[in-house]
Design an enzyme around this catalytic site. Structure first.
Site, PDB file in Angstrom:
ATOM      1  N   ARG A 120      -3.225  -3.339   9.276  1.00 42.93           N
ATOM      2  CA  ARG A 120      -1.980  -2.977   9.075  1.00 42.93           C
ATOM      3  C   ARG A 120      -0.849  -3.799   9.745  1.00 42.93           C
ATOM      4  O   ARG A 120      -0.386  -3.730  10.851  1.00 42.93           O
ATOM      5  CB  ARG A 120      -1.673  -1.533   9.689  1.00 42.93           C
ATOM      6  CG  ARG A 120      -2.245  -0.303   9.077  1.00 42.93           C
ATOM      7  CD  ARG A 120      -1.596   0.877   9.174  1.00 42.93           C
ATOM      8  NE  ARG A 120      -2.017   1.718   8.038  1.00 42.93           N
ATOM      9  CZ  ARG A 120      -1.640   3.138   7.947  1.00 42.93           C
ATOM     10  NH1 ARG A 120      -1.191   3.559   8.967  1.00 42.93           N
ATOM     11  NH2 ARG A 120      -1.697   3.669   6.979  1.00 42.93           N
ATOM     12  N   GLN A 125       1.267  -5.285   3.703  1.00 45.57           N
ATOM     13  CA  GLN A 125       1.672  -4.130   3.263  1.00 45.57           C
ATOM     14  C   GLN A 125       1.676  -3.634   1.779  1.00 45.57           C
ATOM     15  O   GLN A 125       1.696  -2.648   1.404  1.00 45.57           O
ATOM     16  CB  GLN A 125       3.283  -4.429   3.754  1.00 45.57           C
ATOM     17  CG  GLN A 125       3.587  -3.758   5.223  1.00 45.57           C
ATOM     18  CD  GLN A 125       4.950  -3.786   5.619  1.00 45.57           C
ATOM     19  OE1 GLN A 125       5.829  -4.084   4.806  1.00 45.57           O
ATOM     20  NE2 GLN A 125       5.467  -3.598   6.773  1.00 45.57           N
ATOM     21  N   ASP A 128      -1.781  -1.914   1.043  1.00 44.94           N
ATOM     22  CA  ASP A 128      -2.048  -1.031   2.192  1.00 44.94           C
ATOM     23  C   ASP A 128      -2.448   0.621   1.416  1.00 44.94           C
ATOM     24  O   ASP A 128      -1.482   1.170   1.350  1.00 44.94           O
ATOM     25  CB  ASP A 128      -0.957  -0.829   3.093  1.00 44.94           C
ATOM     26  CG  ASP A 128      -1.370   0.092   4.312  1.00 44.94           C
ATOM     27  OD1 ASP A 128      -2.638   1.004   4.036  1.00 44.94           O
ATOM     28  OD2 ASP A 128      -0.771   0.266   5.176  1.00 44.94           O
ATOM     29  N   SER A 131      -1.432   3.672   3.020  1.00 51.81           N
ATOM     30  CA  SER A 131       0.198   4.098   3.295  1.00 51.81           C
ATOM     31  C   SER A 131       0.265   4.521   1.760  1.00 51.81           C
ATOM     32  O   SER A 131       1.310   5.660   1.730  1.00 51.81           O
ATOM     33  CB  SER A 131       0.934   3.052   3.462  1.00 51.81           C
ATOM     34  OG  SER A 131       0.888   2.611   4.871  1.00 51.81           O
ATOM     35  N   TYR A 226      -1.478   3.439  14.589  1.00 53.43           N
ATOM     36  CA  TYR A 226      -2.032   4.524  14.547  1.00 53.43           C
ATOM     37  C   TYR A 226      -1.908   5.246  16.059  1.00 53.43           C
ATOM     38  O   TYR A 226      -1.516   4.671  16.806  1.00 53.43           O
ATOM     39  CB  TYR A 226      -3.688   4.635  14.271  1.00 53.43           C
ATOM     40  CG  TYR A 226      -4.011   4.338  12.986  1.00 53.43           C
ATOM     41  CD1 TYR A 226      -3.968   5.171  12.030  1.00 53.43           C
ATOM     42  CD2 TYR A 226      -4.385   2.918  12.734  1.00 53.43           C
ATOM     43  CE1 TYR A 226      -4.450   4.926  10.663  1.00 53.43           C
ATOM     44  CE2 TYR A 226      -4.722   2.618  11.218  1.00 53.43           C
ATOM     45  CZ  TYR A 226      -4.979   3.626  10.538  1.00 53.43           C
ATOM     46  OH  TYR A 226      -5.415   3.233   8.980  1.00 53.43           O
TER      47      TYR A 226
END
Length: 370
Positions: A120, A125, A128, A131, A226
């Protein structure tokens, strides 16, 4: 490179690569093979894949001739054993949970990339998967709750009187939680959100939610966004504060997960007893044991008059868009992994190193080794 895309086992409805991604991969010099009917559950016909430049084959042929194999769900034991040593597999394997499976995969000489292990970081991104799929889950969780709740979500001014808006509490303000906040707000509910990370307060408030803050939470920047394990003293304060919000809520959506660990219990049976009859809990942590006592994964149960929906496969209920998002993540990852249609195992790259779980007969994923 010969890339093979397999049909997912039921009830999974997504497929690893969308025809748009296939077209780009073929244009880059790769050969793409699709199992017959692989995209049907995502409303993607074999004809669409053929038009994108793919070949359609039976499953056995795809497994045998492909150098790199794509299936979101883990391959069956018999299929893994049937693969020749040195093949590459890309899917979602949850390595910190399925530790024994990772040992088996390593012993079979397979190089495994698990898309749920993408680091992450800003550069990753666009790859990901967690997500992307959390966005789907957070959105669909609210719709499920609204369909089960015996009340309206928005405030209504009617000739029969005023209907008060539903009160929604979202526990965990990660991607899924924030999407749930936004969706519940759009439906007209009064929304609160809780997270152990005070840094997400601004995001919750920007979406129109009220942030429930419990002082004293510990954050760890190294945790990759997280939540981390909290002290017993904090957990006690958290439980007391959350109970006040839970018992007054019509809907509670829980998303709290700690990687590699059982999901923390945040809603006890005692709290369920105090909730309004007909209230709804949607537990997105169900696969890891759930955040609510009484949650059963992939089932809807009623405990103390509260409907509890345990679901960890919500992306599969929206396969068309979920496939597009997952496929784009994979396609962006392959831009790093494939250079001029050849494999580029550059373990100096943080993303490749962080996503590779097994290689050359060994587990190489550092969080699992630790």
């Amino acid at each position: 490179m010969i890339l093979g895309v397999l049909k997912e086992p039921s009830p999974e409805t997504r497929v690893s690569l969308h025809p748009e991604a296939v077209k780009n991969l073929v244009a880059a010099g790769n050969k793409v093979q699709i199992e017959k009917g692989a995209g049907e559950a995502s409303f993607l016909s074999d004809e669409l894949y053929k038009e994108a430049g793919a070949e359609i084959h039976e499953r056995s042929a795809v497994l045998e001739s492909s150098e790199m194999i794509f299936q979101i769900m883990p391959l069956s034991e018999s299929e893994r054993k049937g693969l020749t040593e040195g093949k590459f597999v890309i899917g979602v394997y949850q390595p910190l949970v399925a530790k024994e499976l990772m040992t088996e995969v390593a012993s079979q000489g397979i190089t495994l990339f698990s898309m749920d292990s993408i680091p992450r970081i800003t550069r990753a991104q666009s790859m990901d998967v967690l997500s992307s799929m959390s966005t789907v889950a957070g959105y669909k969780a609210v719709l499920l709750a609204a369909s089960q709740l015996p009340r309206f979500f928005p405030m209504l001014m009617t000739a029969a009187g005023t209907i008060a808006p539903a009160k929604v509490l979202v526990i965990g303000a990660g991607v899924a939680g924030l999407q749930a906040v936004a969706t519940a707000k759009r439906l007209g509910a009064v929304v609160e959100a809780f997270d152990t990370r005070p840094s997400v307060k601004e995001q919750v408030e920007s979406l129109g939610g009220k942030f429930v803050e419990v002082p004293g939470a510990v954050e760890d920047k190294a945790a990759g966004g997280y939540a981390v394990e909290q002290s017993e003293e904090y957990k006690k304060k958290q439980s007391e504060m959350l109970e006040k919000s839970i018992v007054k809520s019509d809907v509670v959506i829980t998303t709290a997960l700690i990687p590699g660990r059982k999901a923390p219990i945040l809603i006890t049976k005692g709290m369920l007893q105090q909730m309004k009859p007909g209230a709804v809990v949607v537990d997105l942590a169900a696969a890891n044991g759930g955040n609510c006592e009484g949650t059963v994964n992939e089932q809807t149960v009623v405990v103390e008059g509260v409907t509890i929906i345990g679901s960890s496969t919500l992306p599969s209920t929206m396969p068309e868009d979920a496939t597009k998002m997952y496929s784009k993540n994979v396609q962006n990852f392959l831009k790093l992994l494939l250079k001029e249609d050849k494999i580029n195992l550059n373990f100096e790259d943080e993303i490749i190193k962080g996503t590779c779980i097994t290689h050359e007969g060994s587990i190489v994923y550092q969080p699992l080794l630790k």
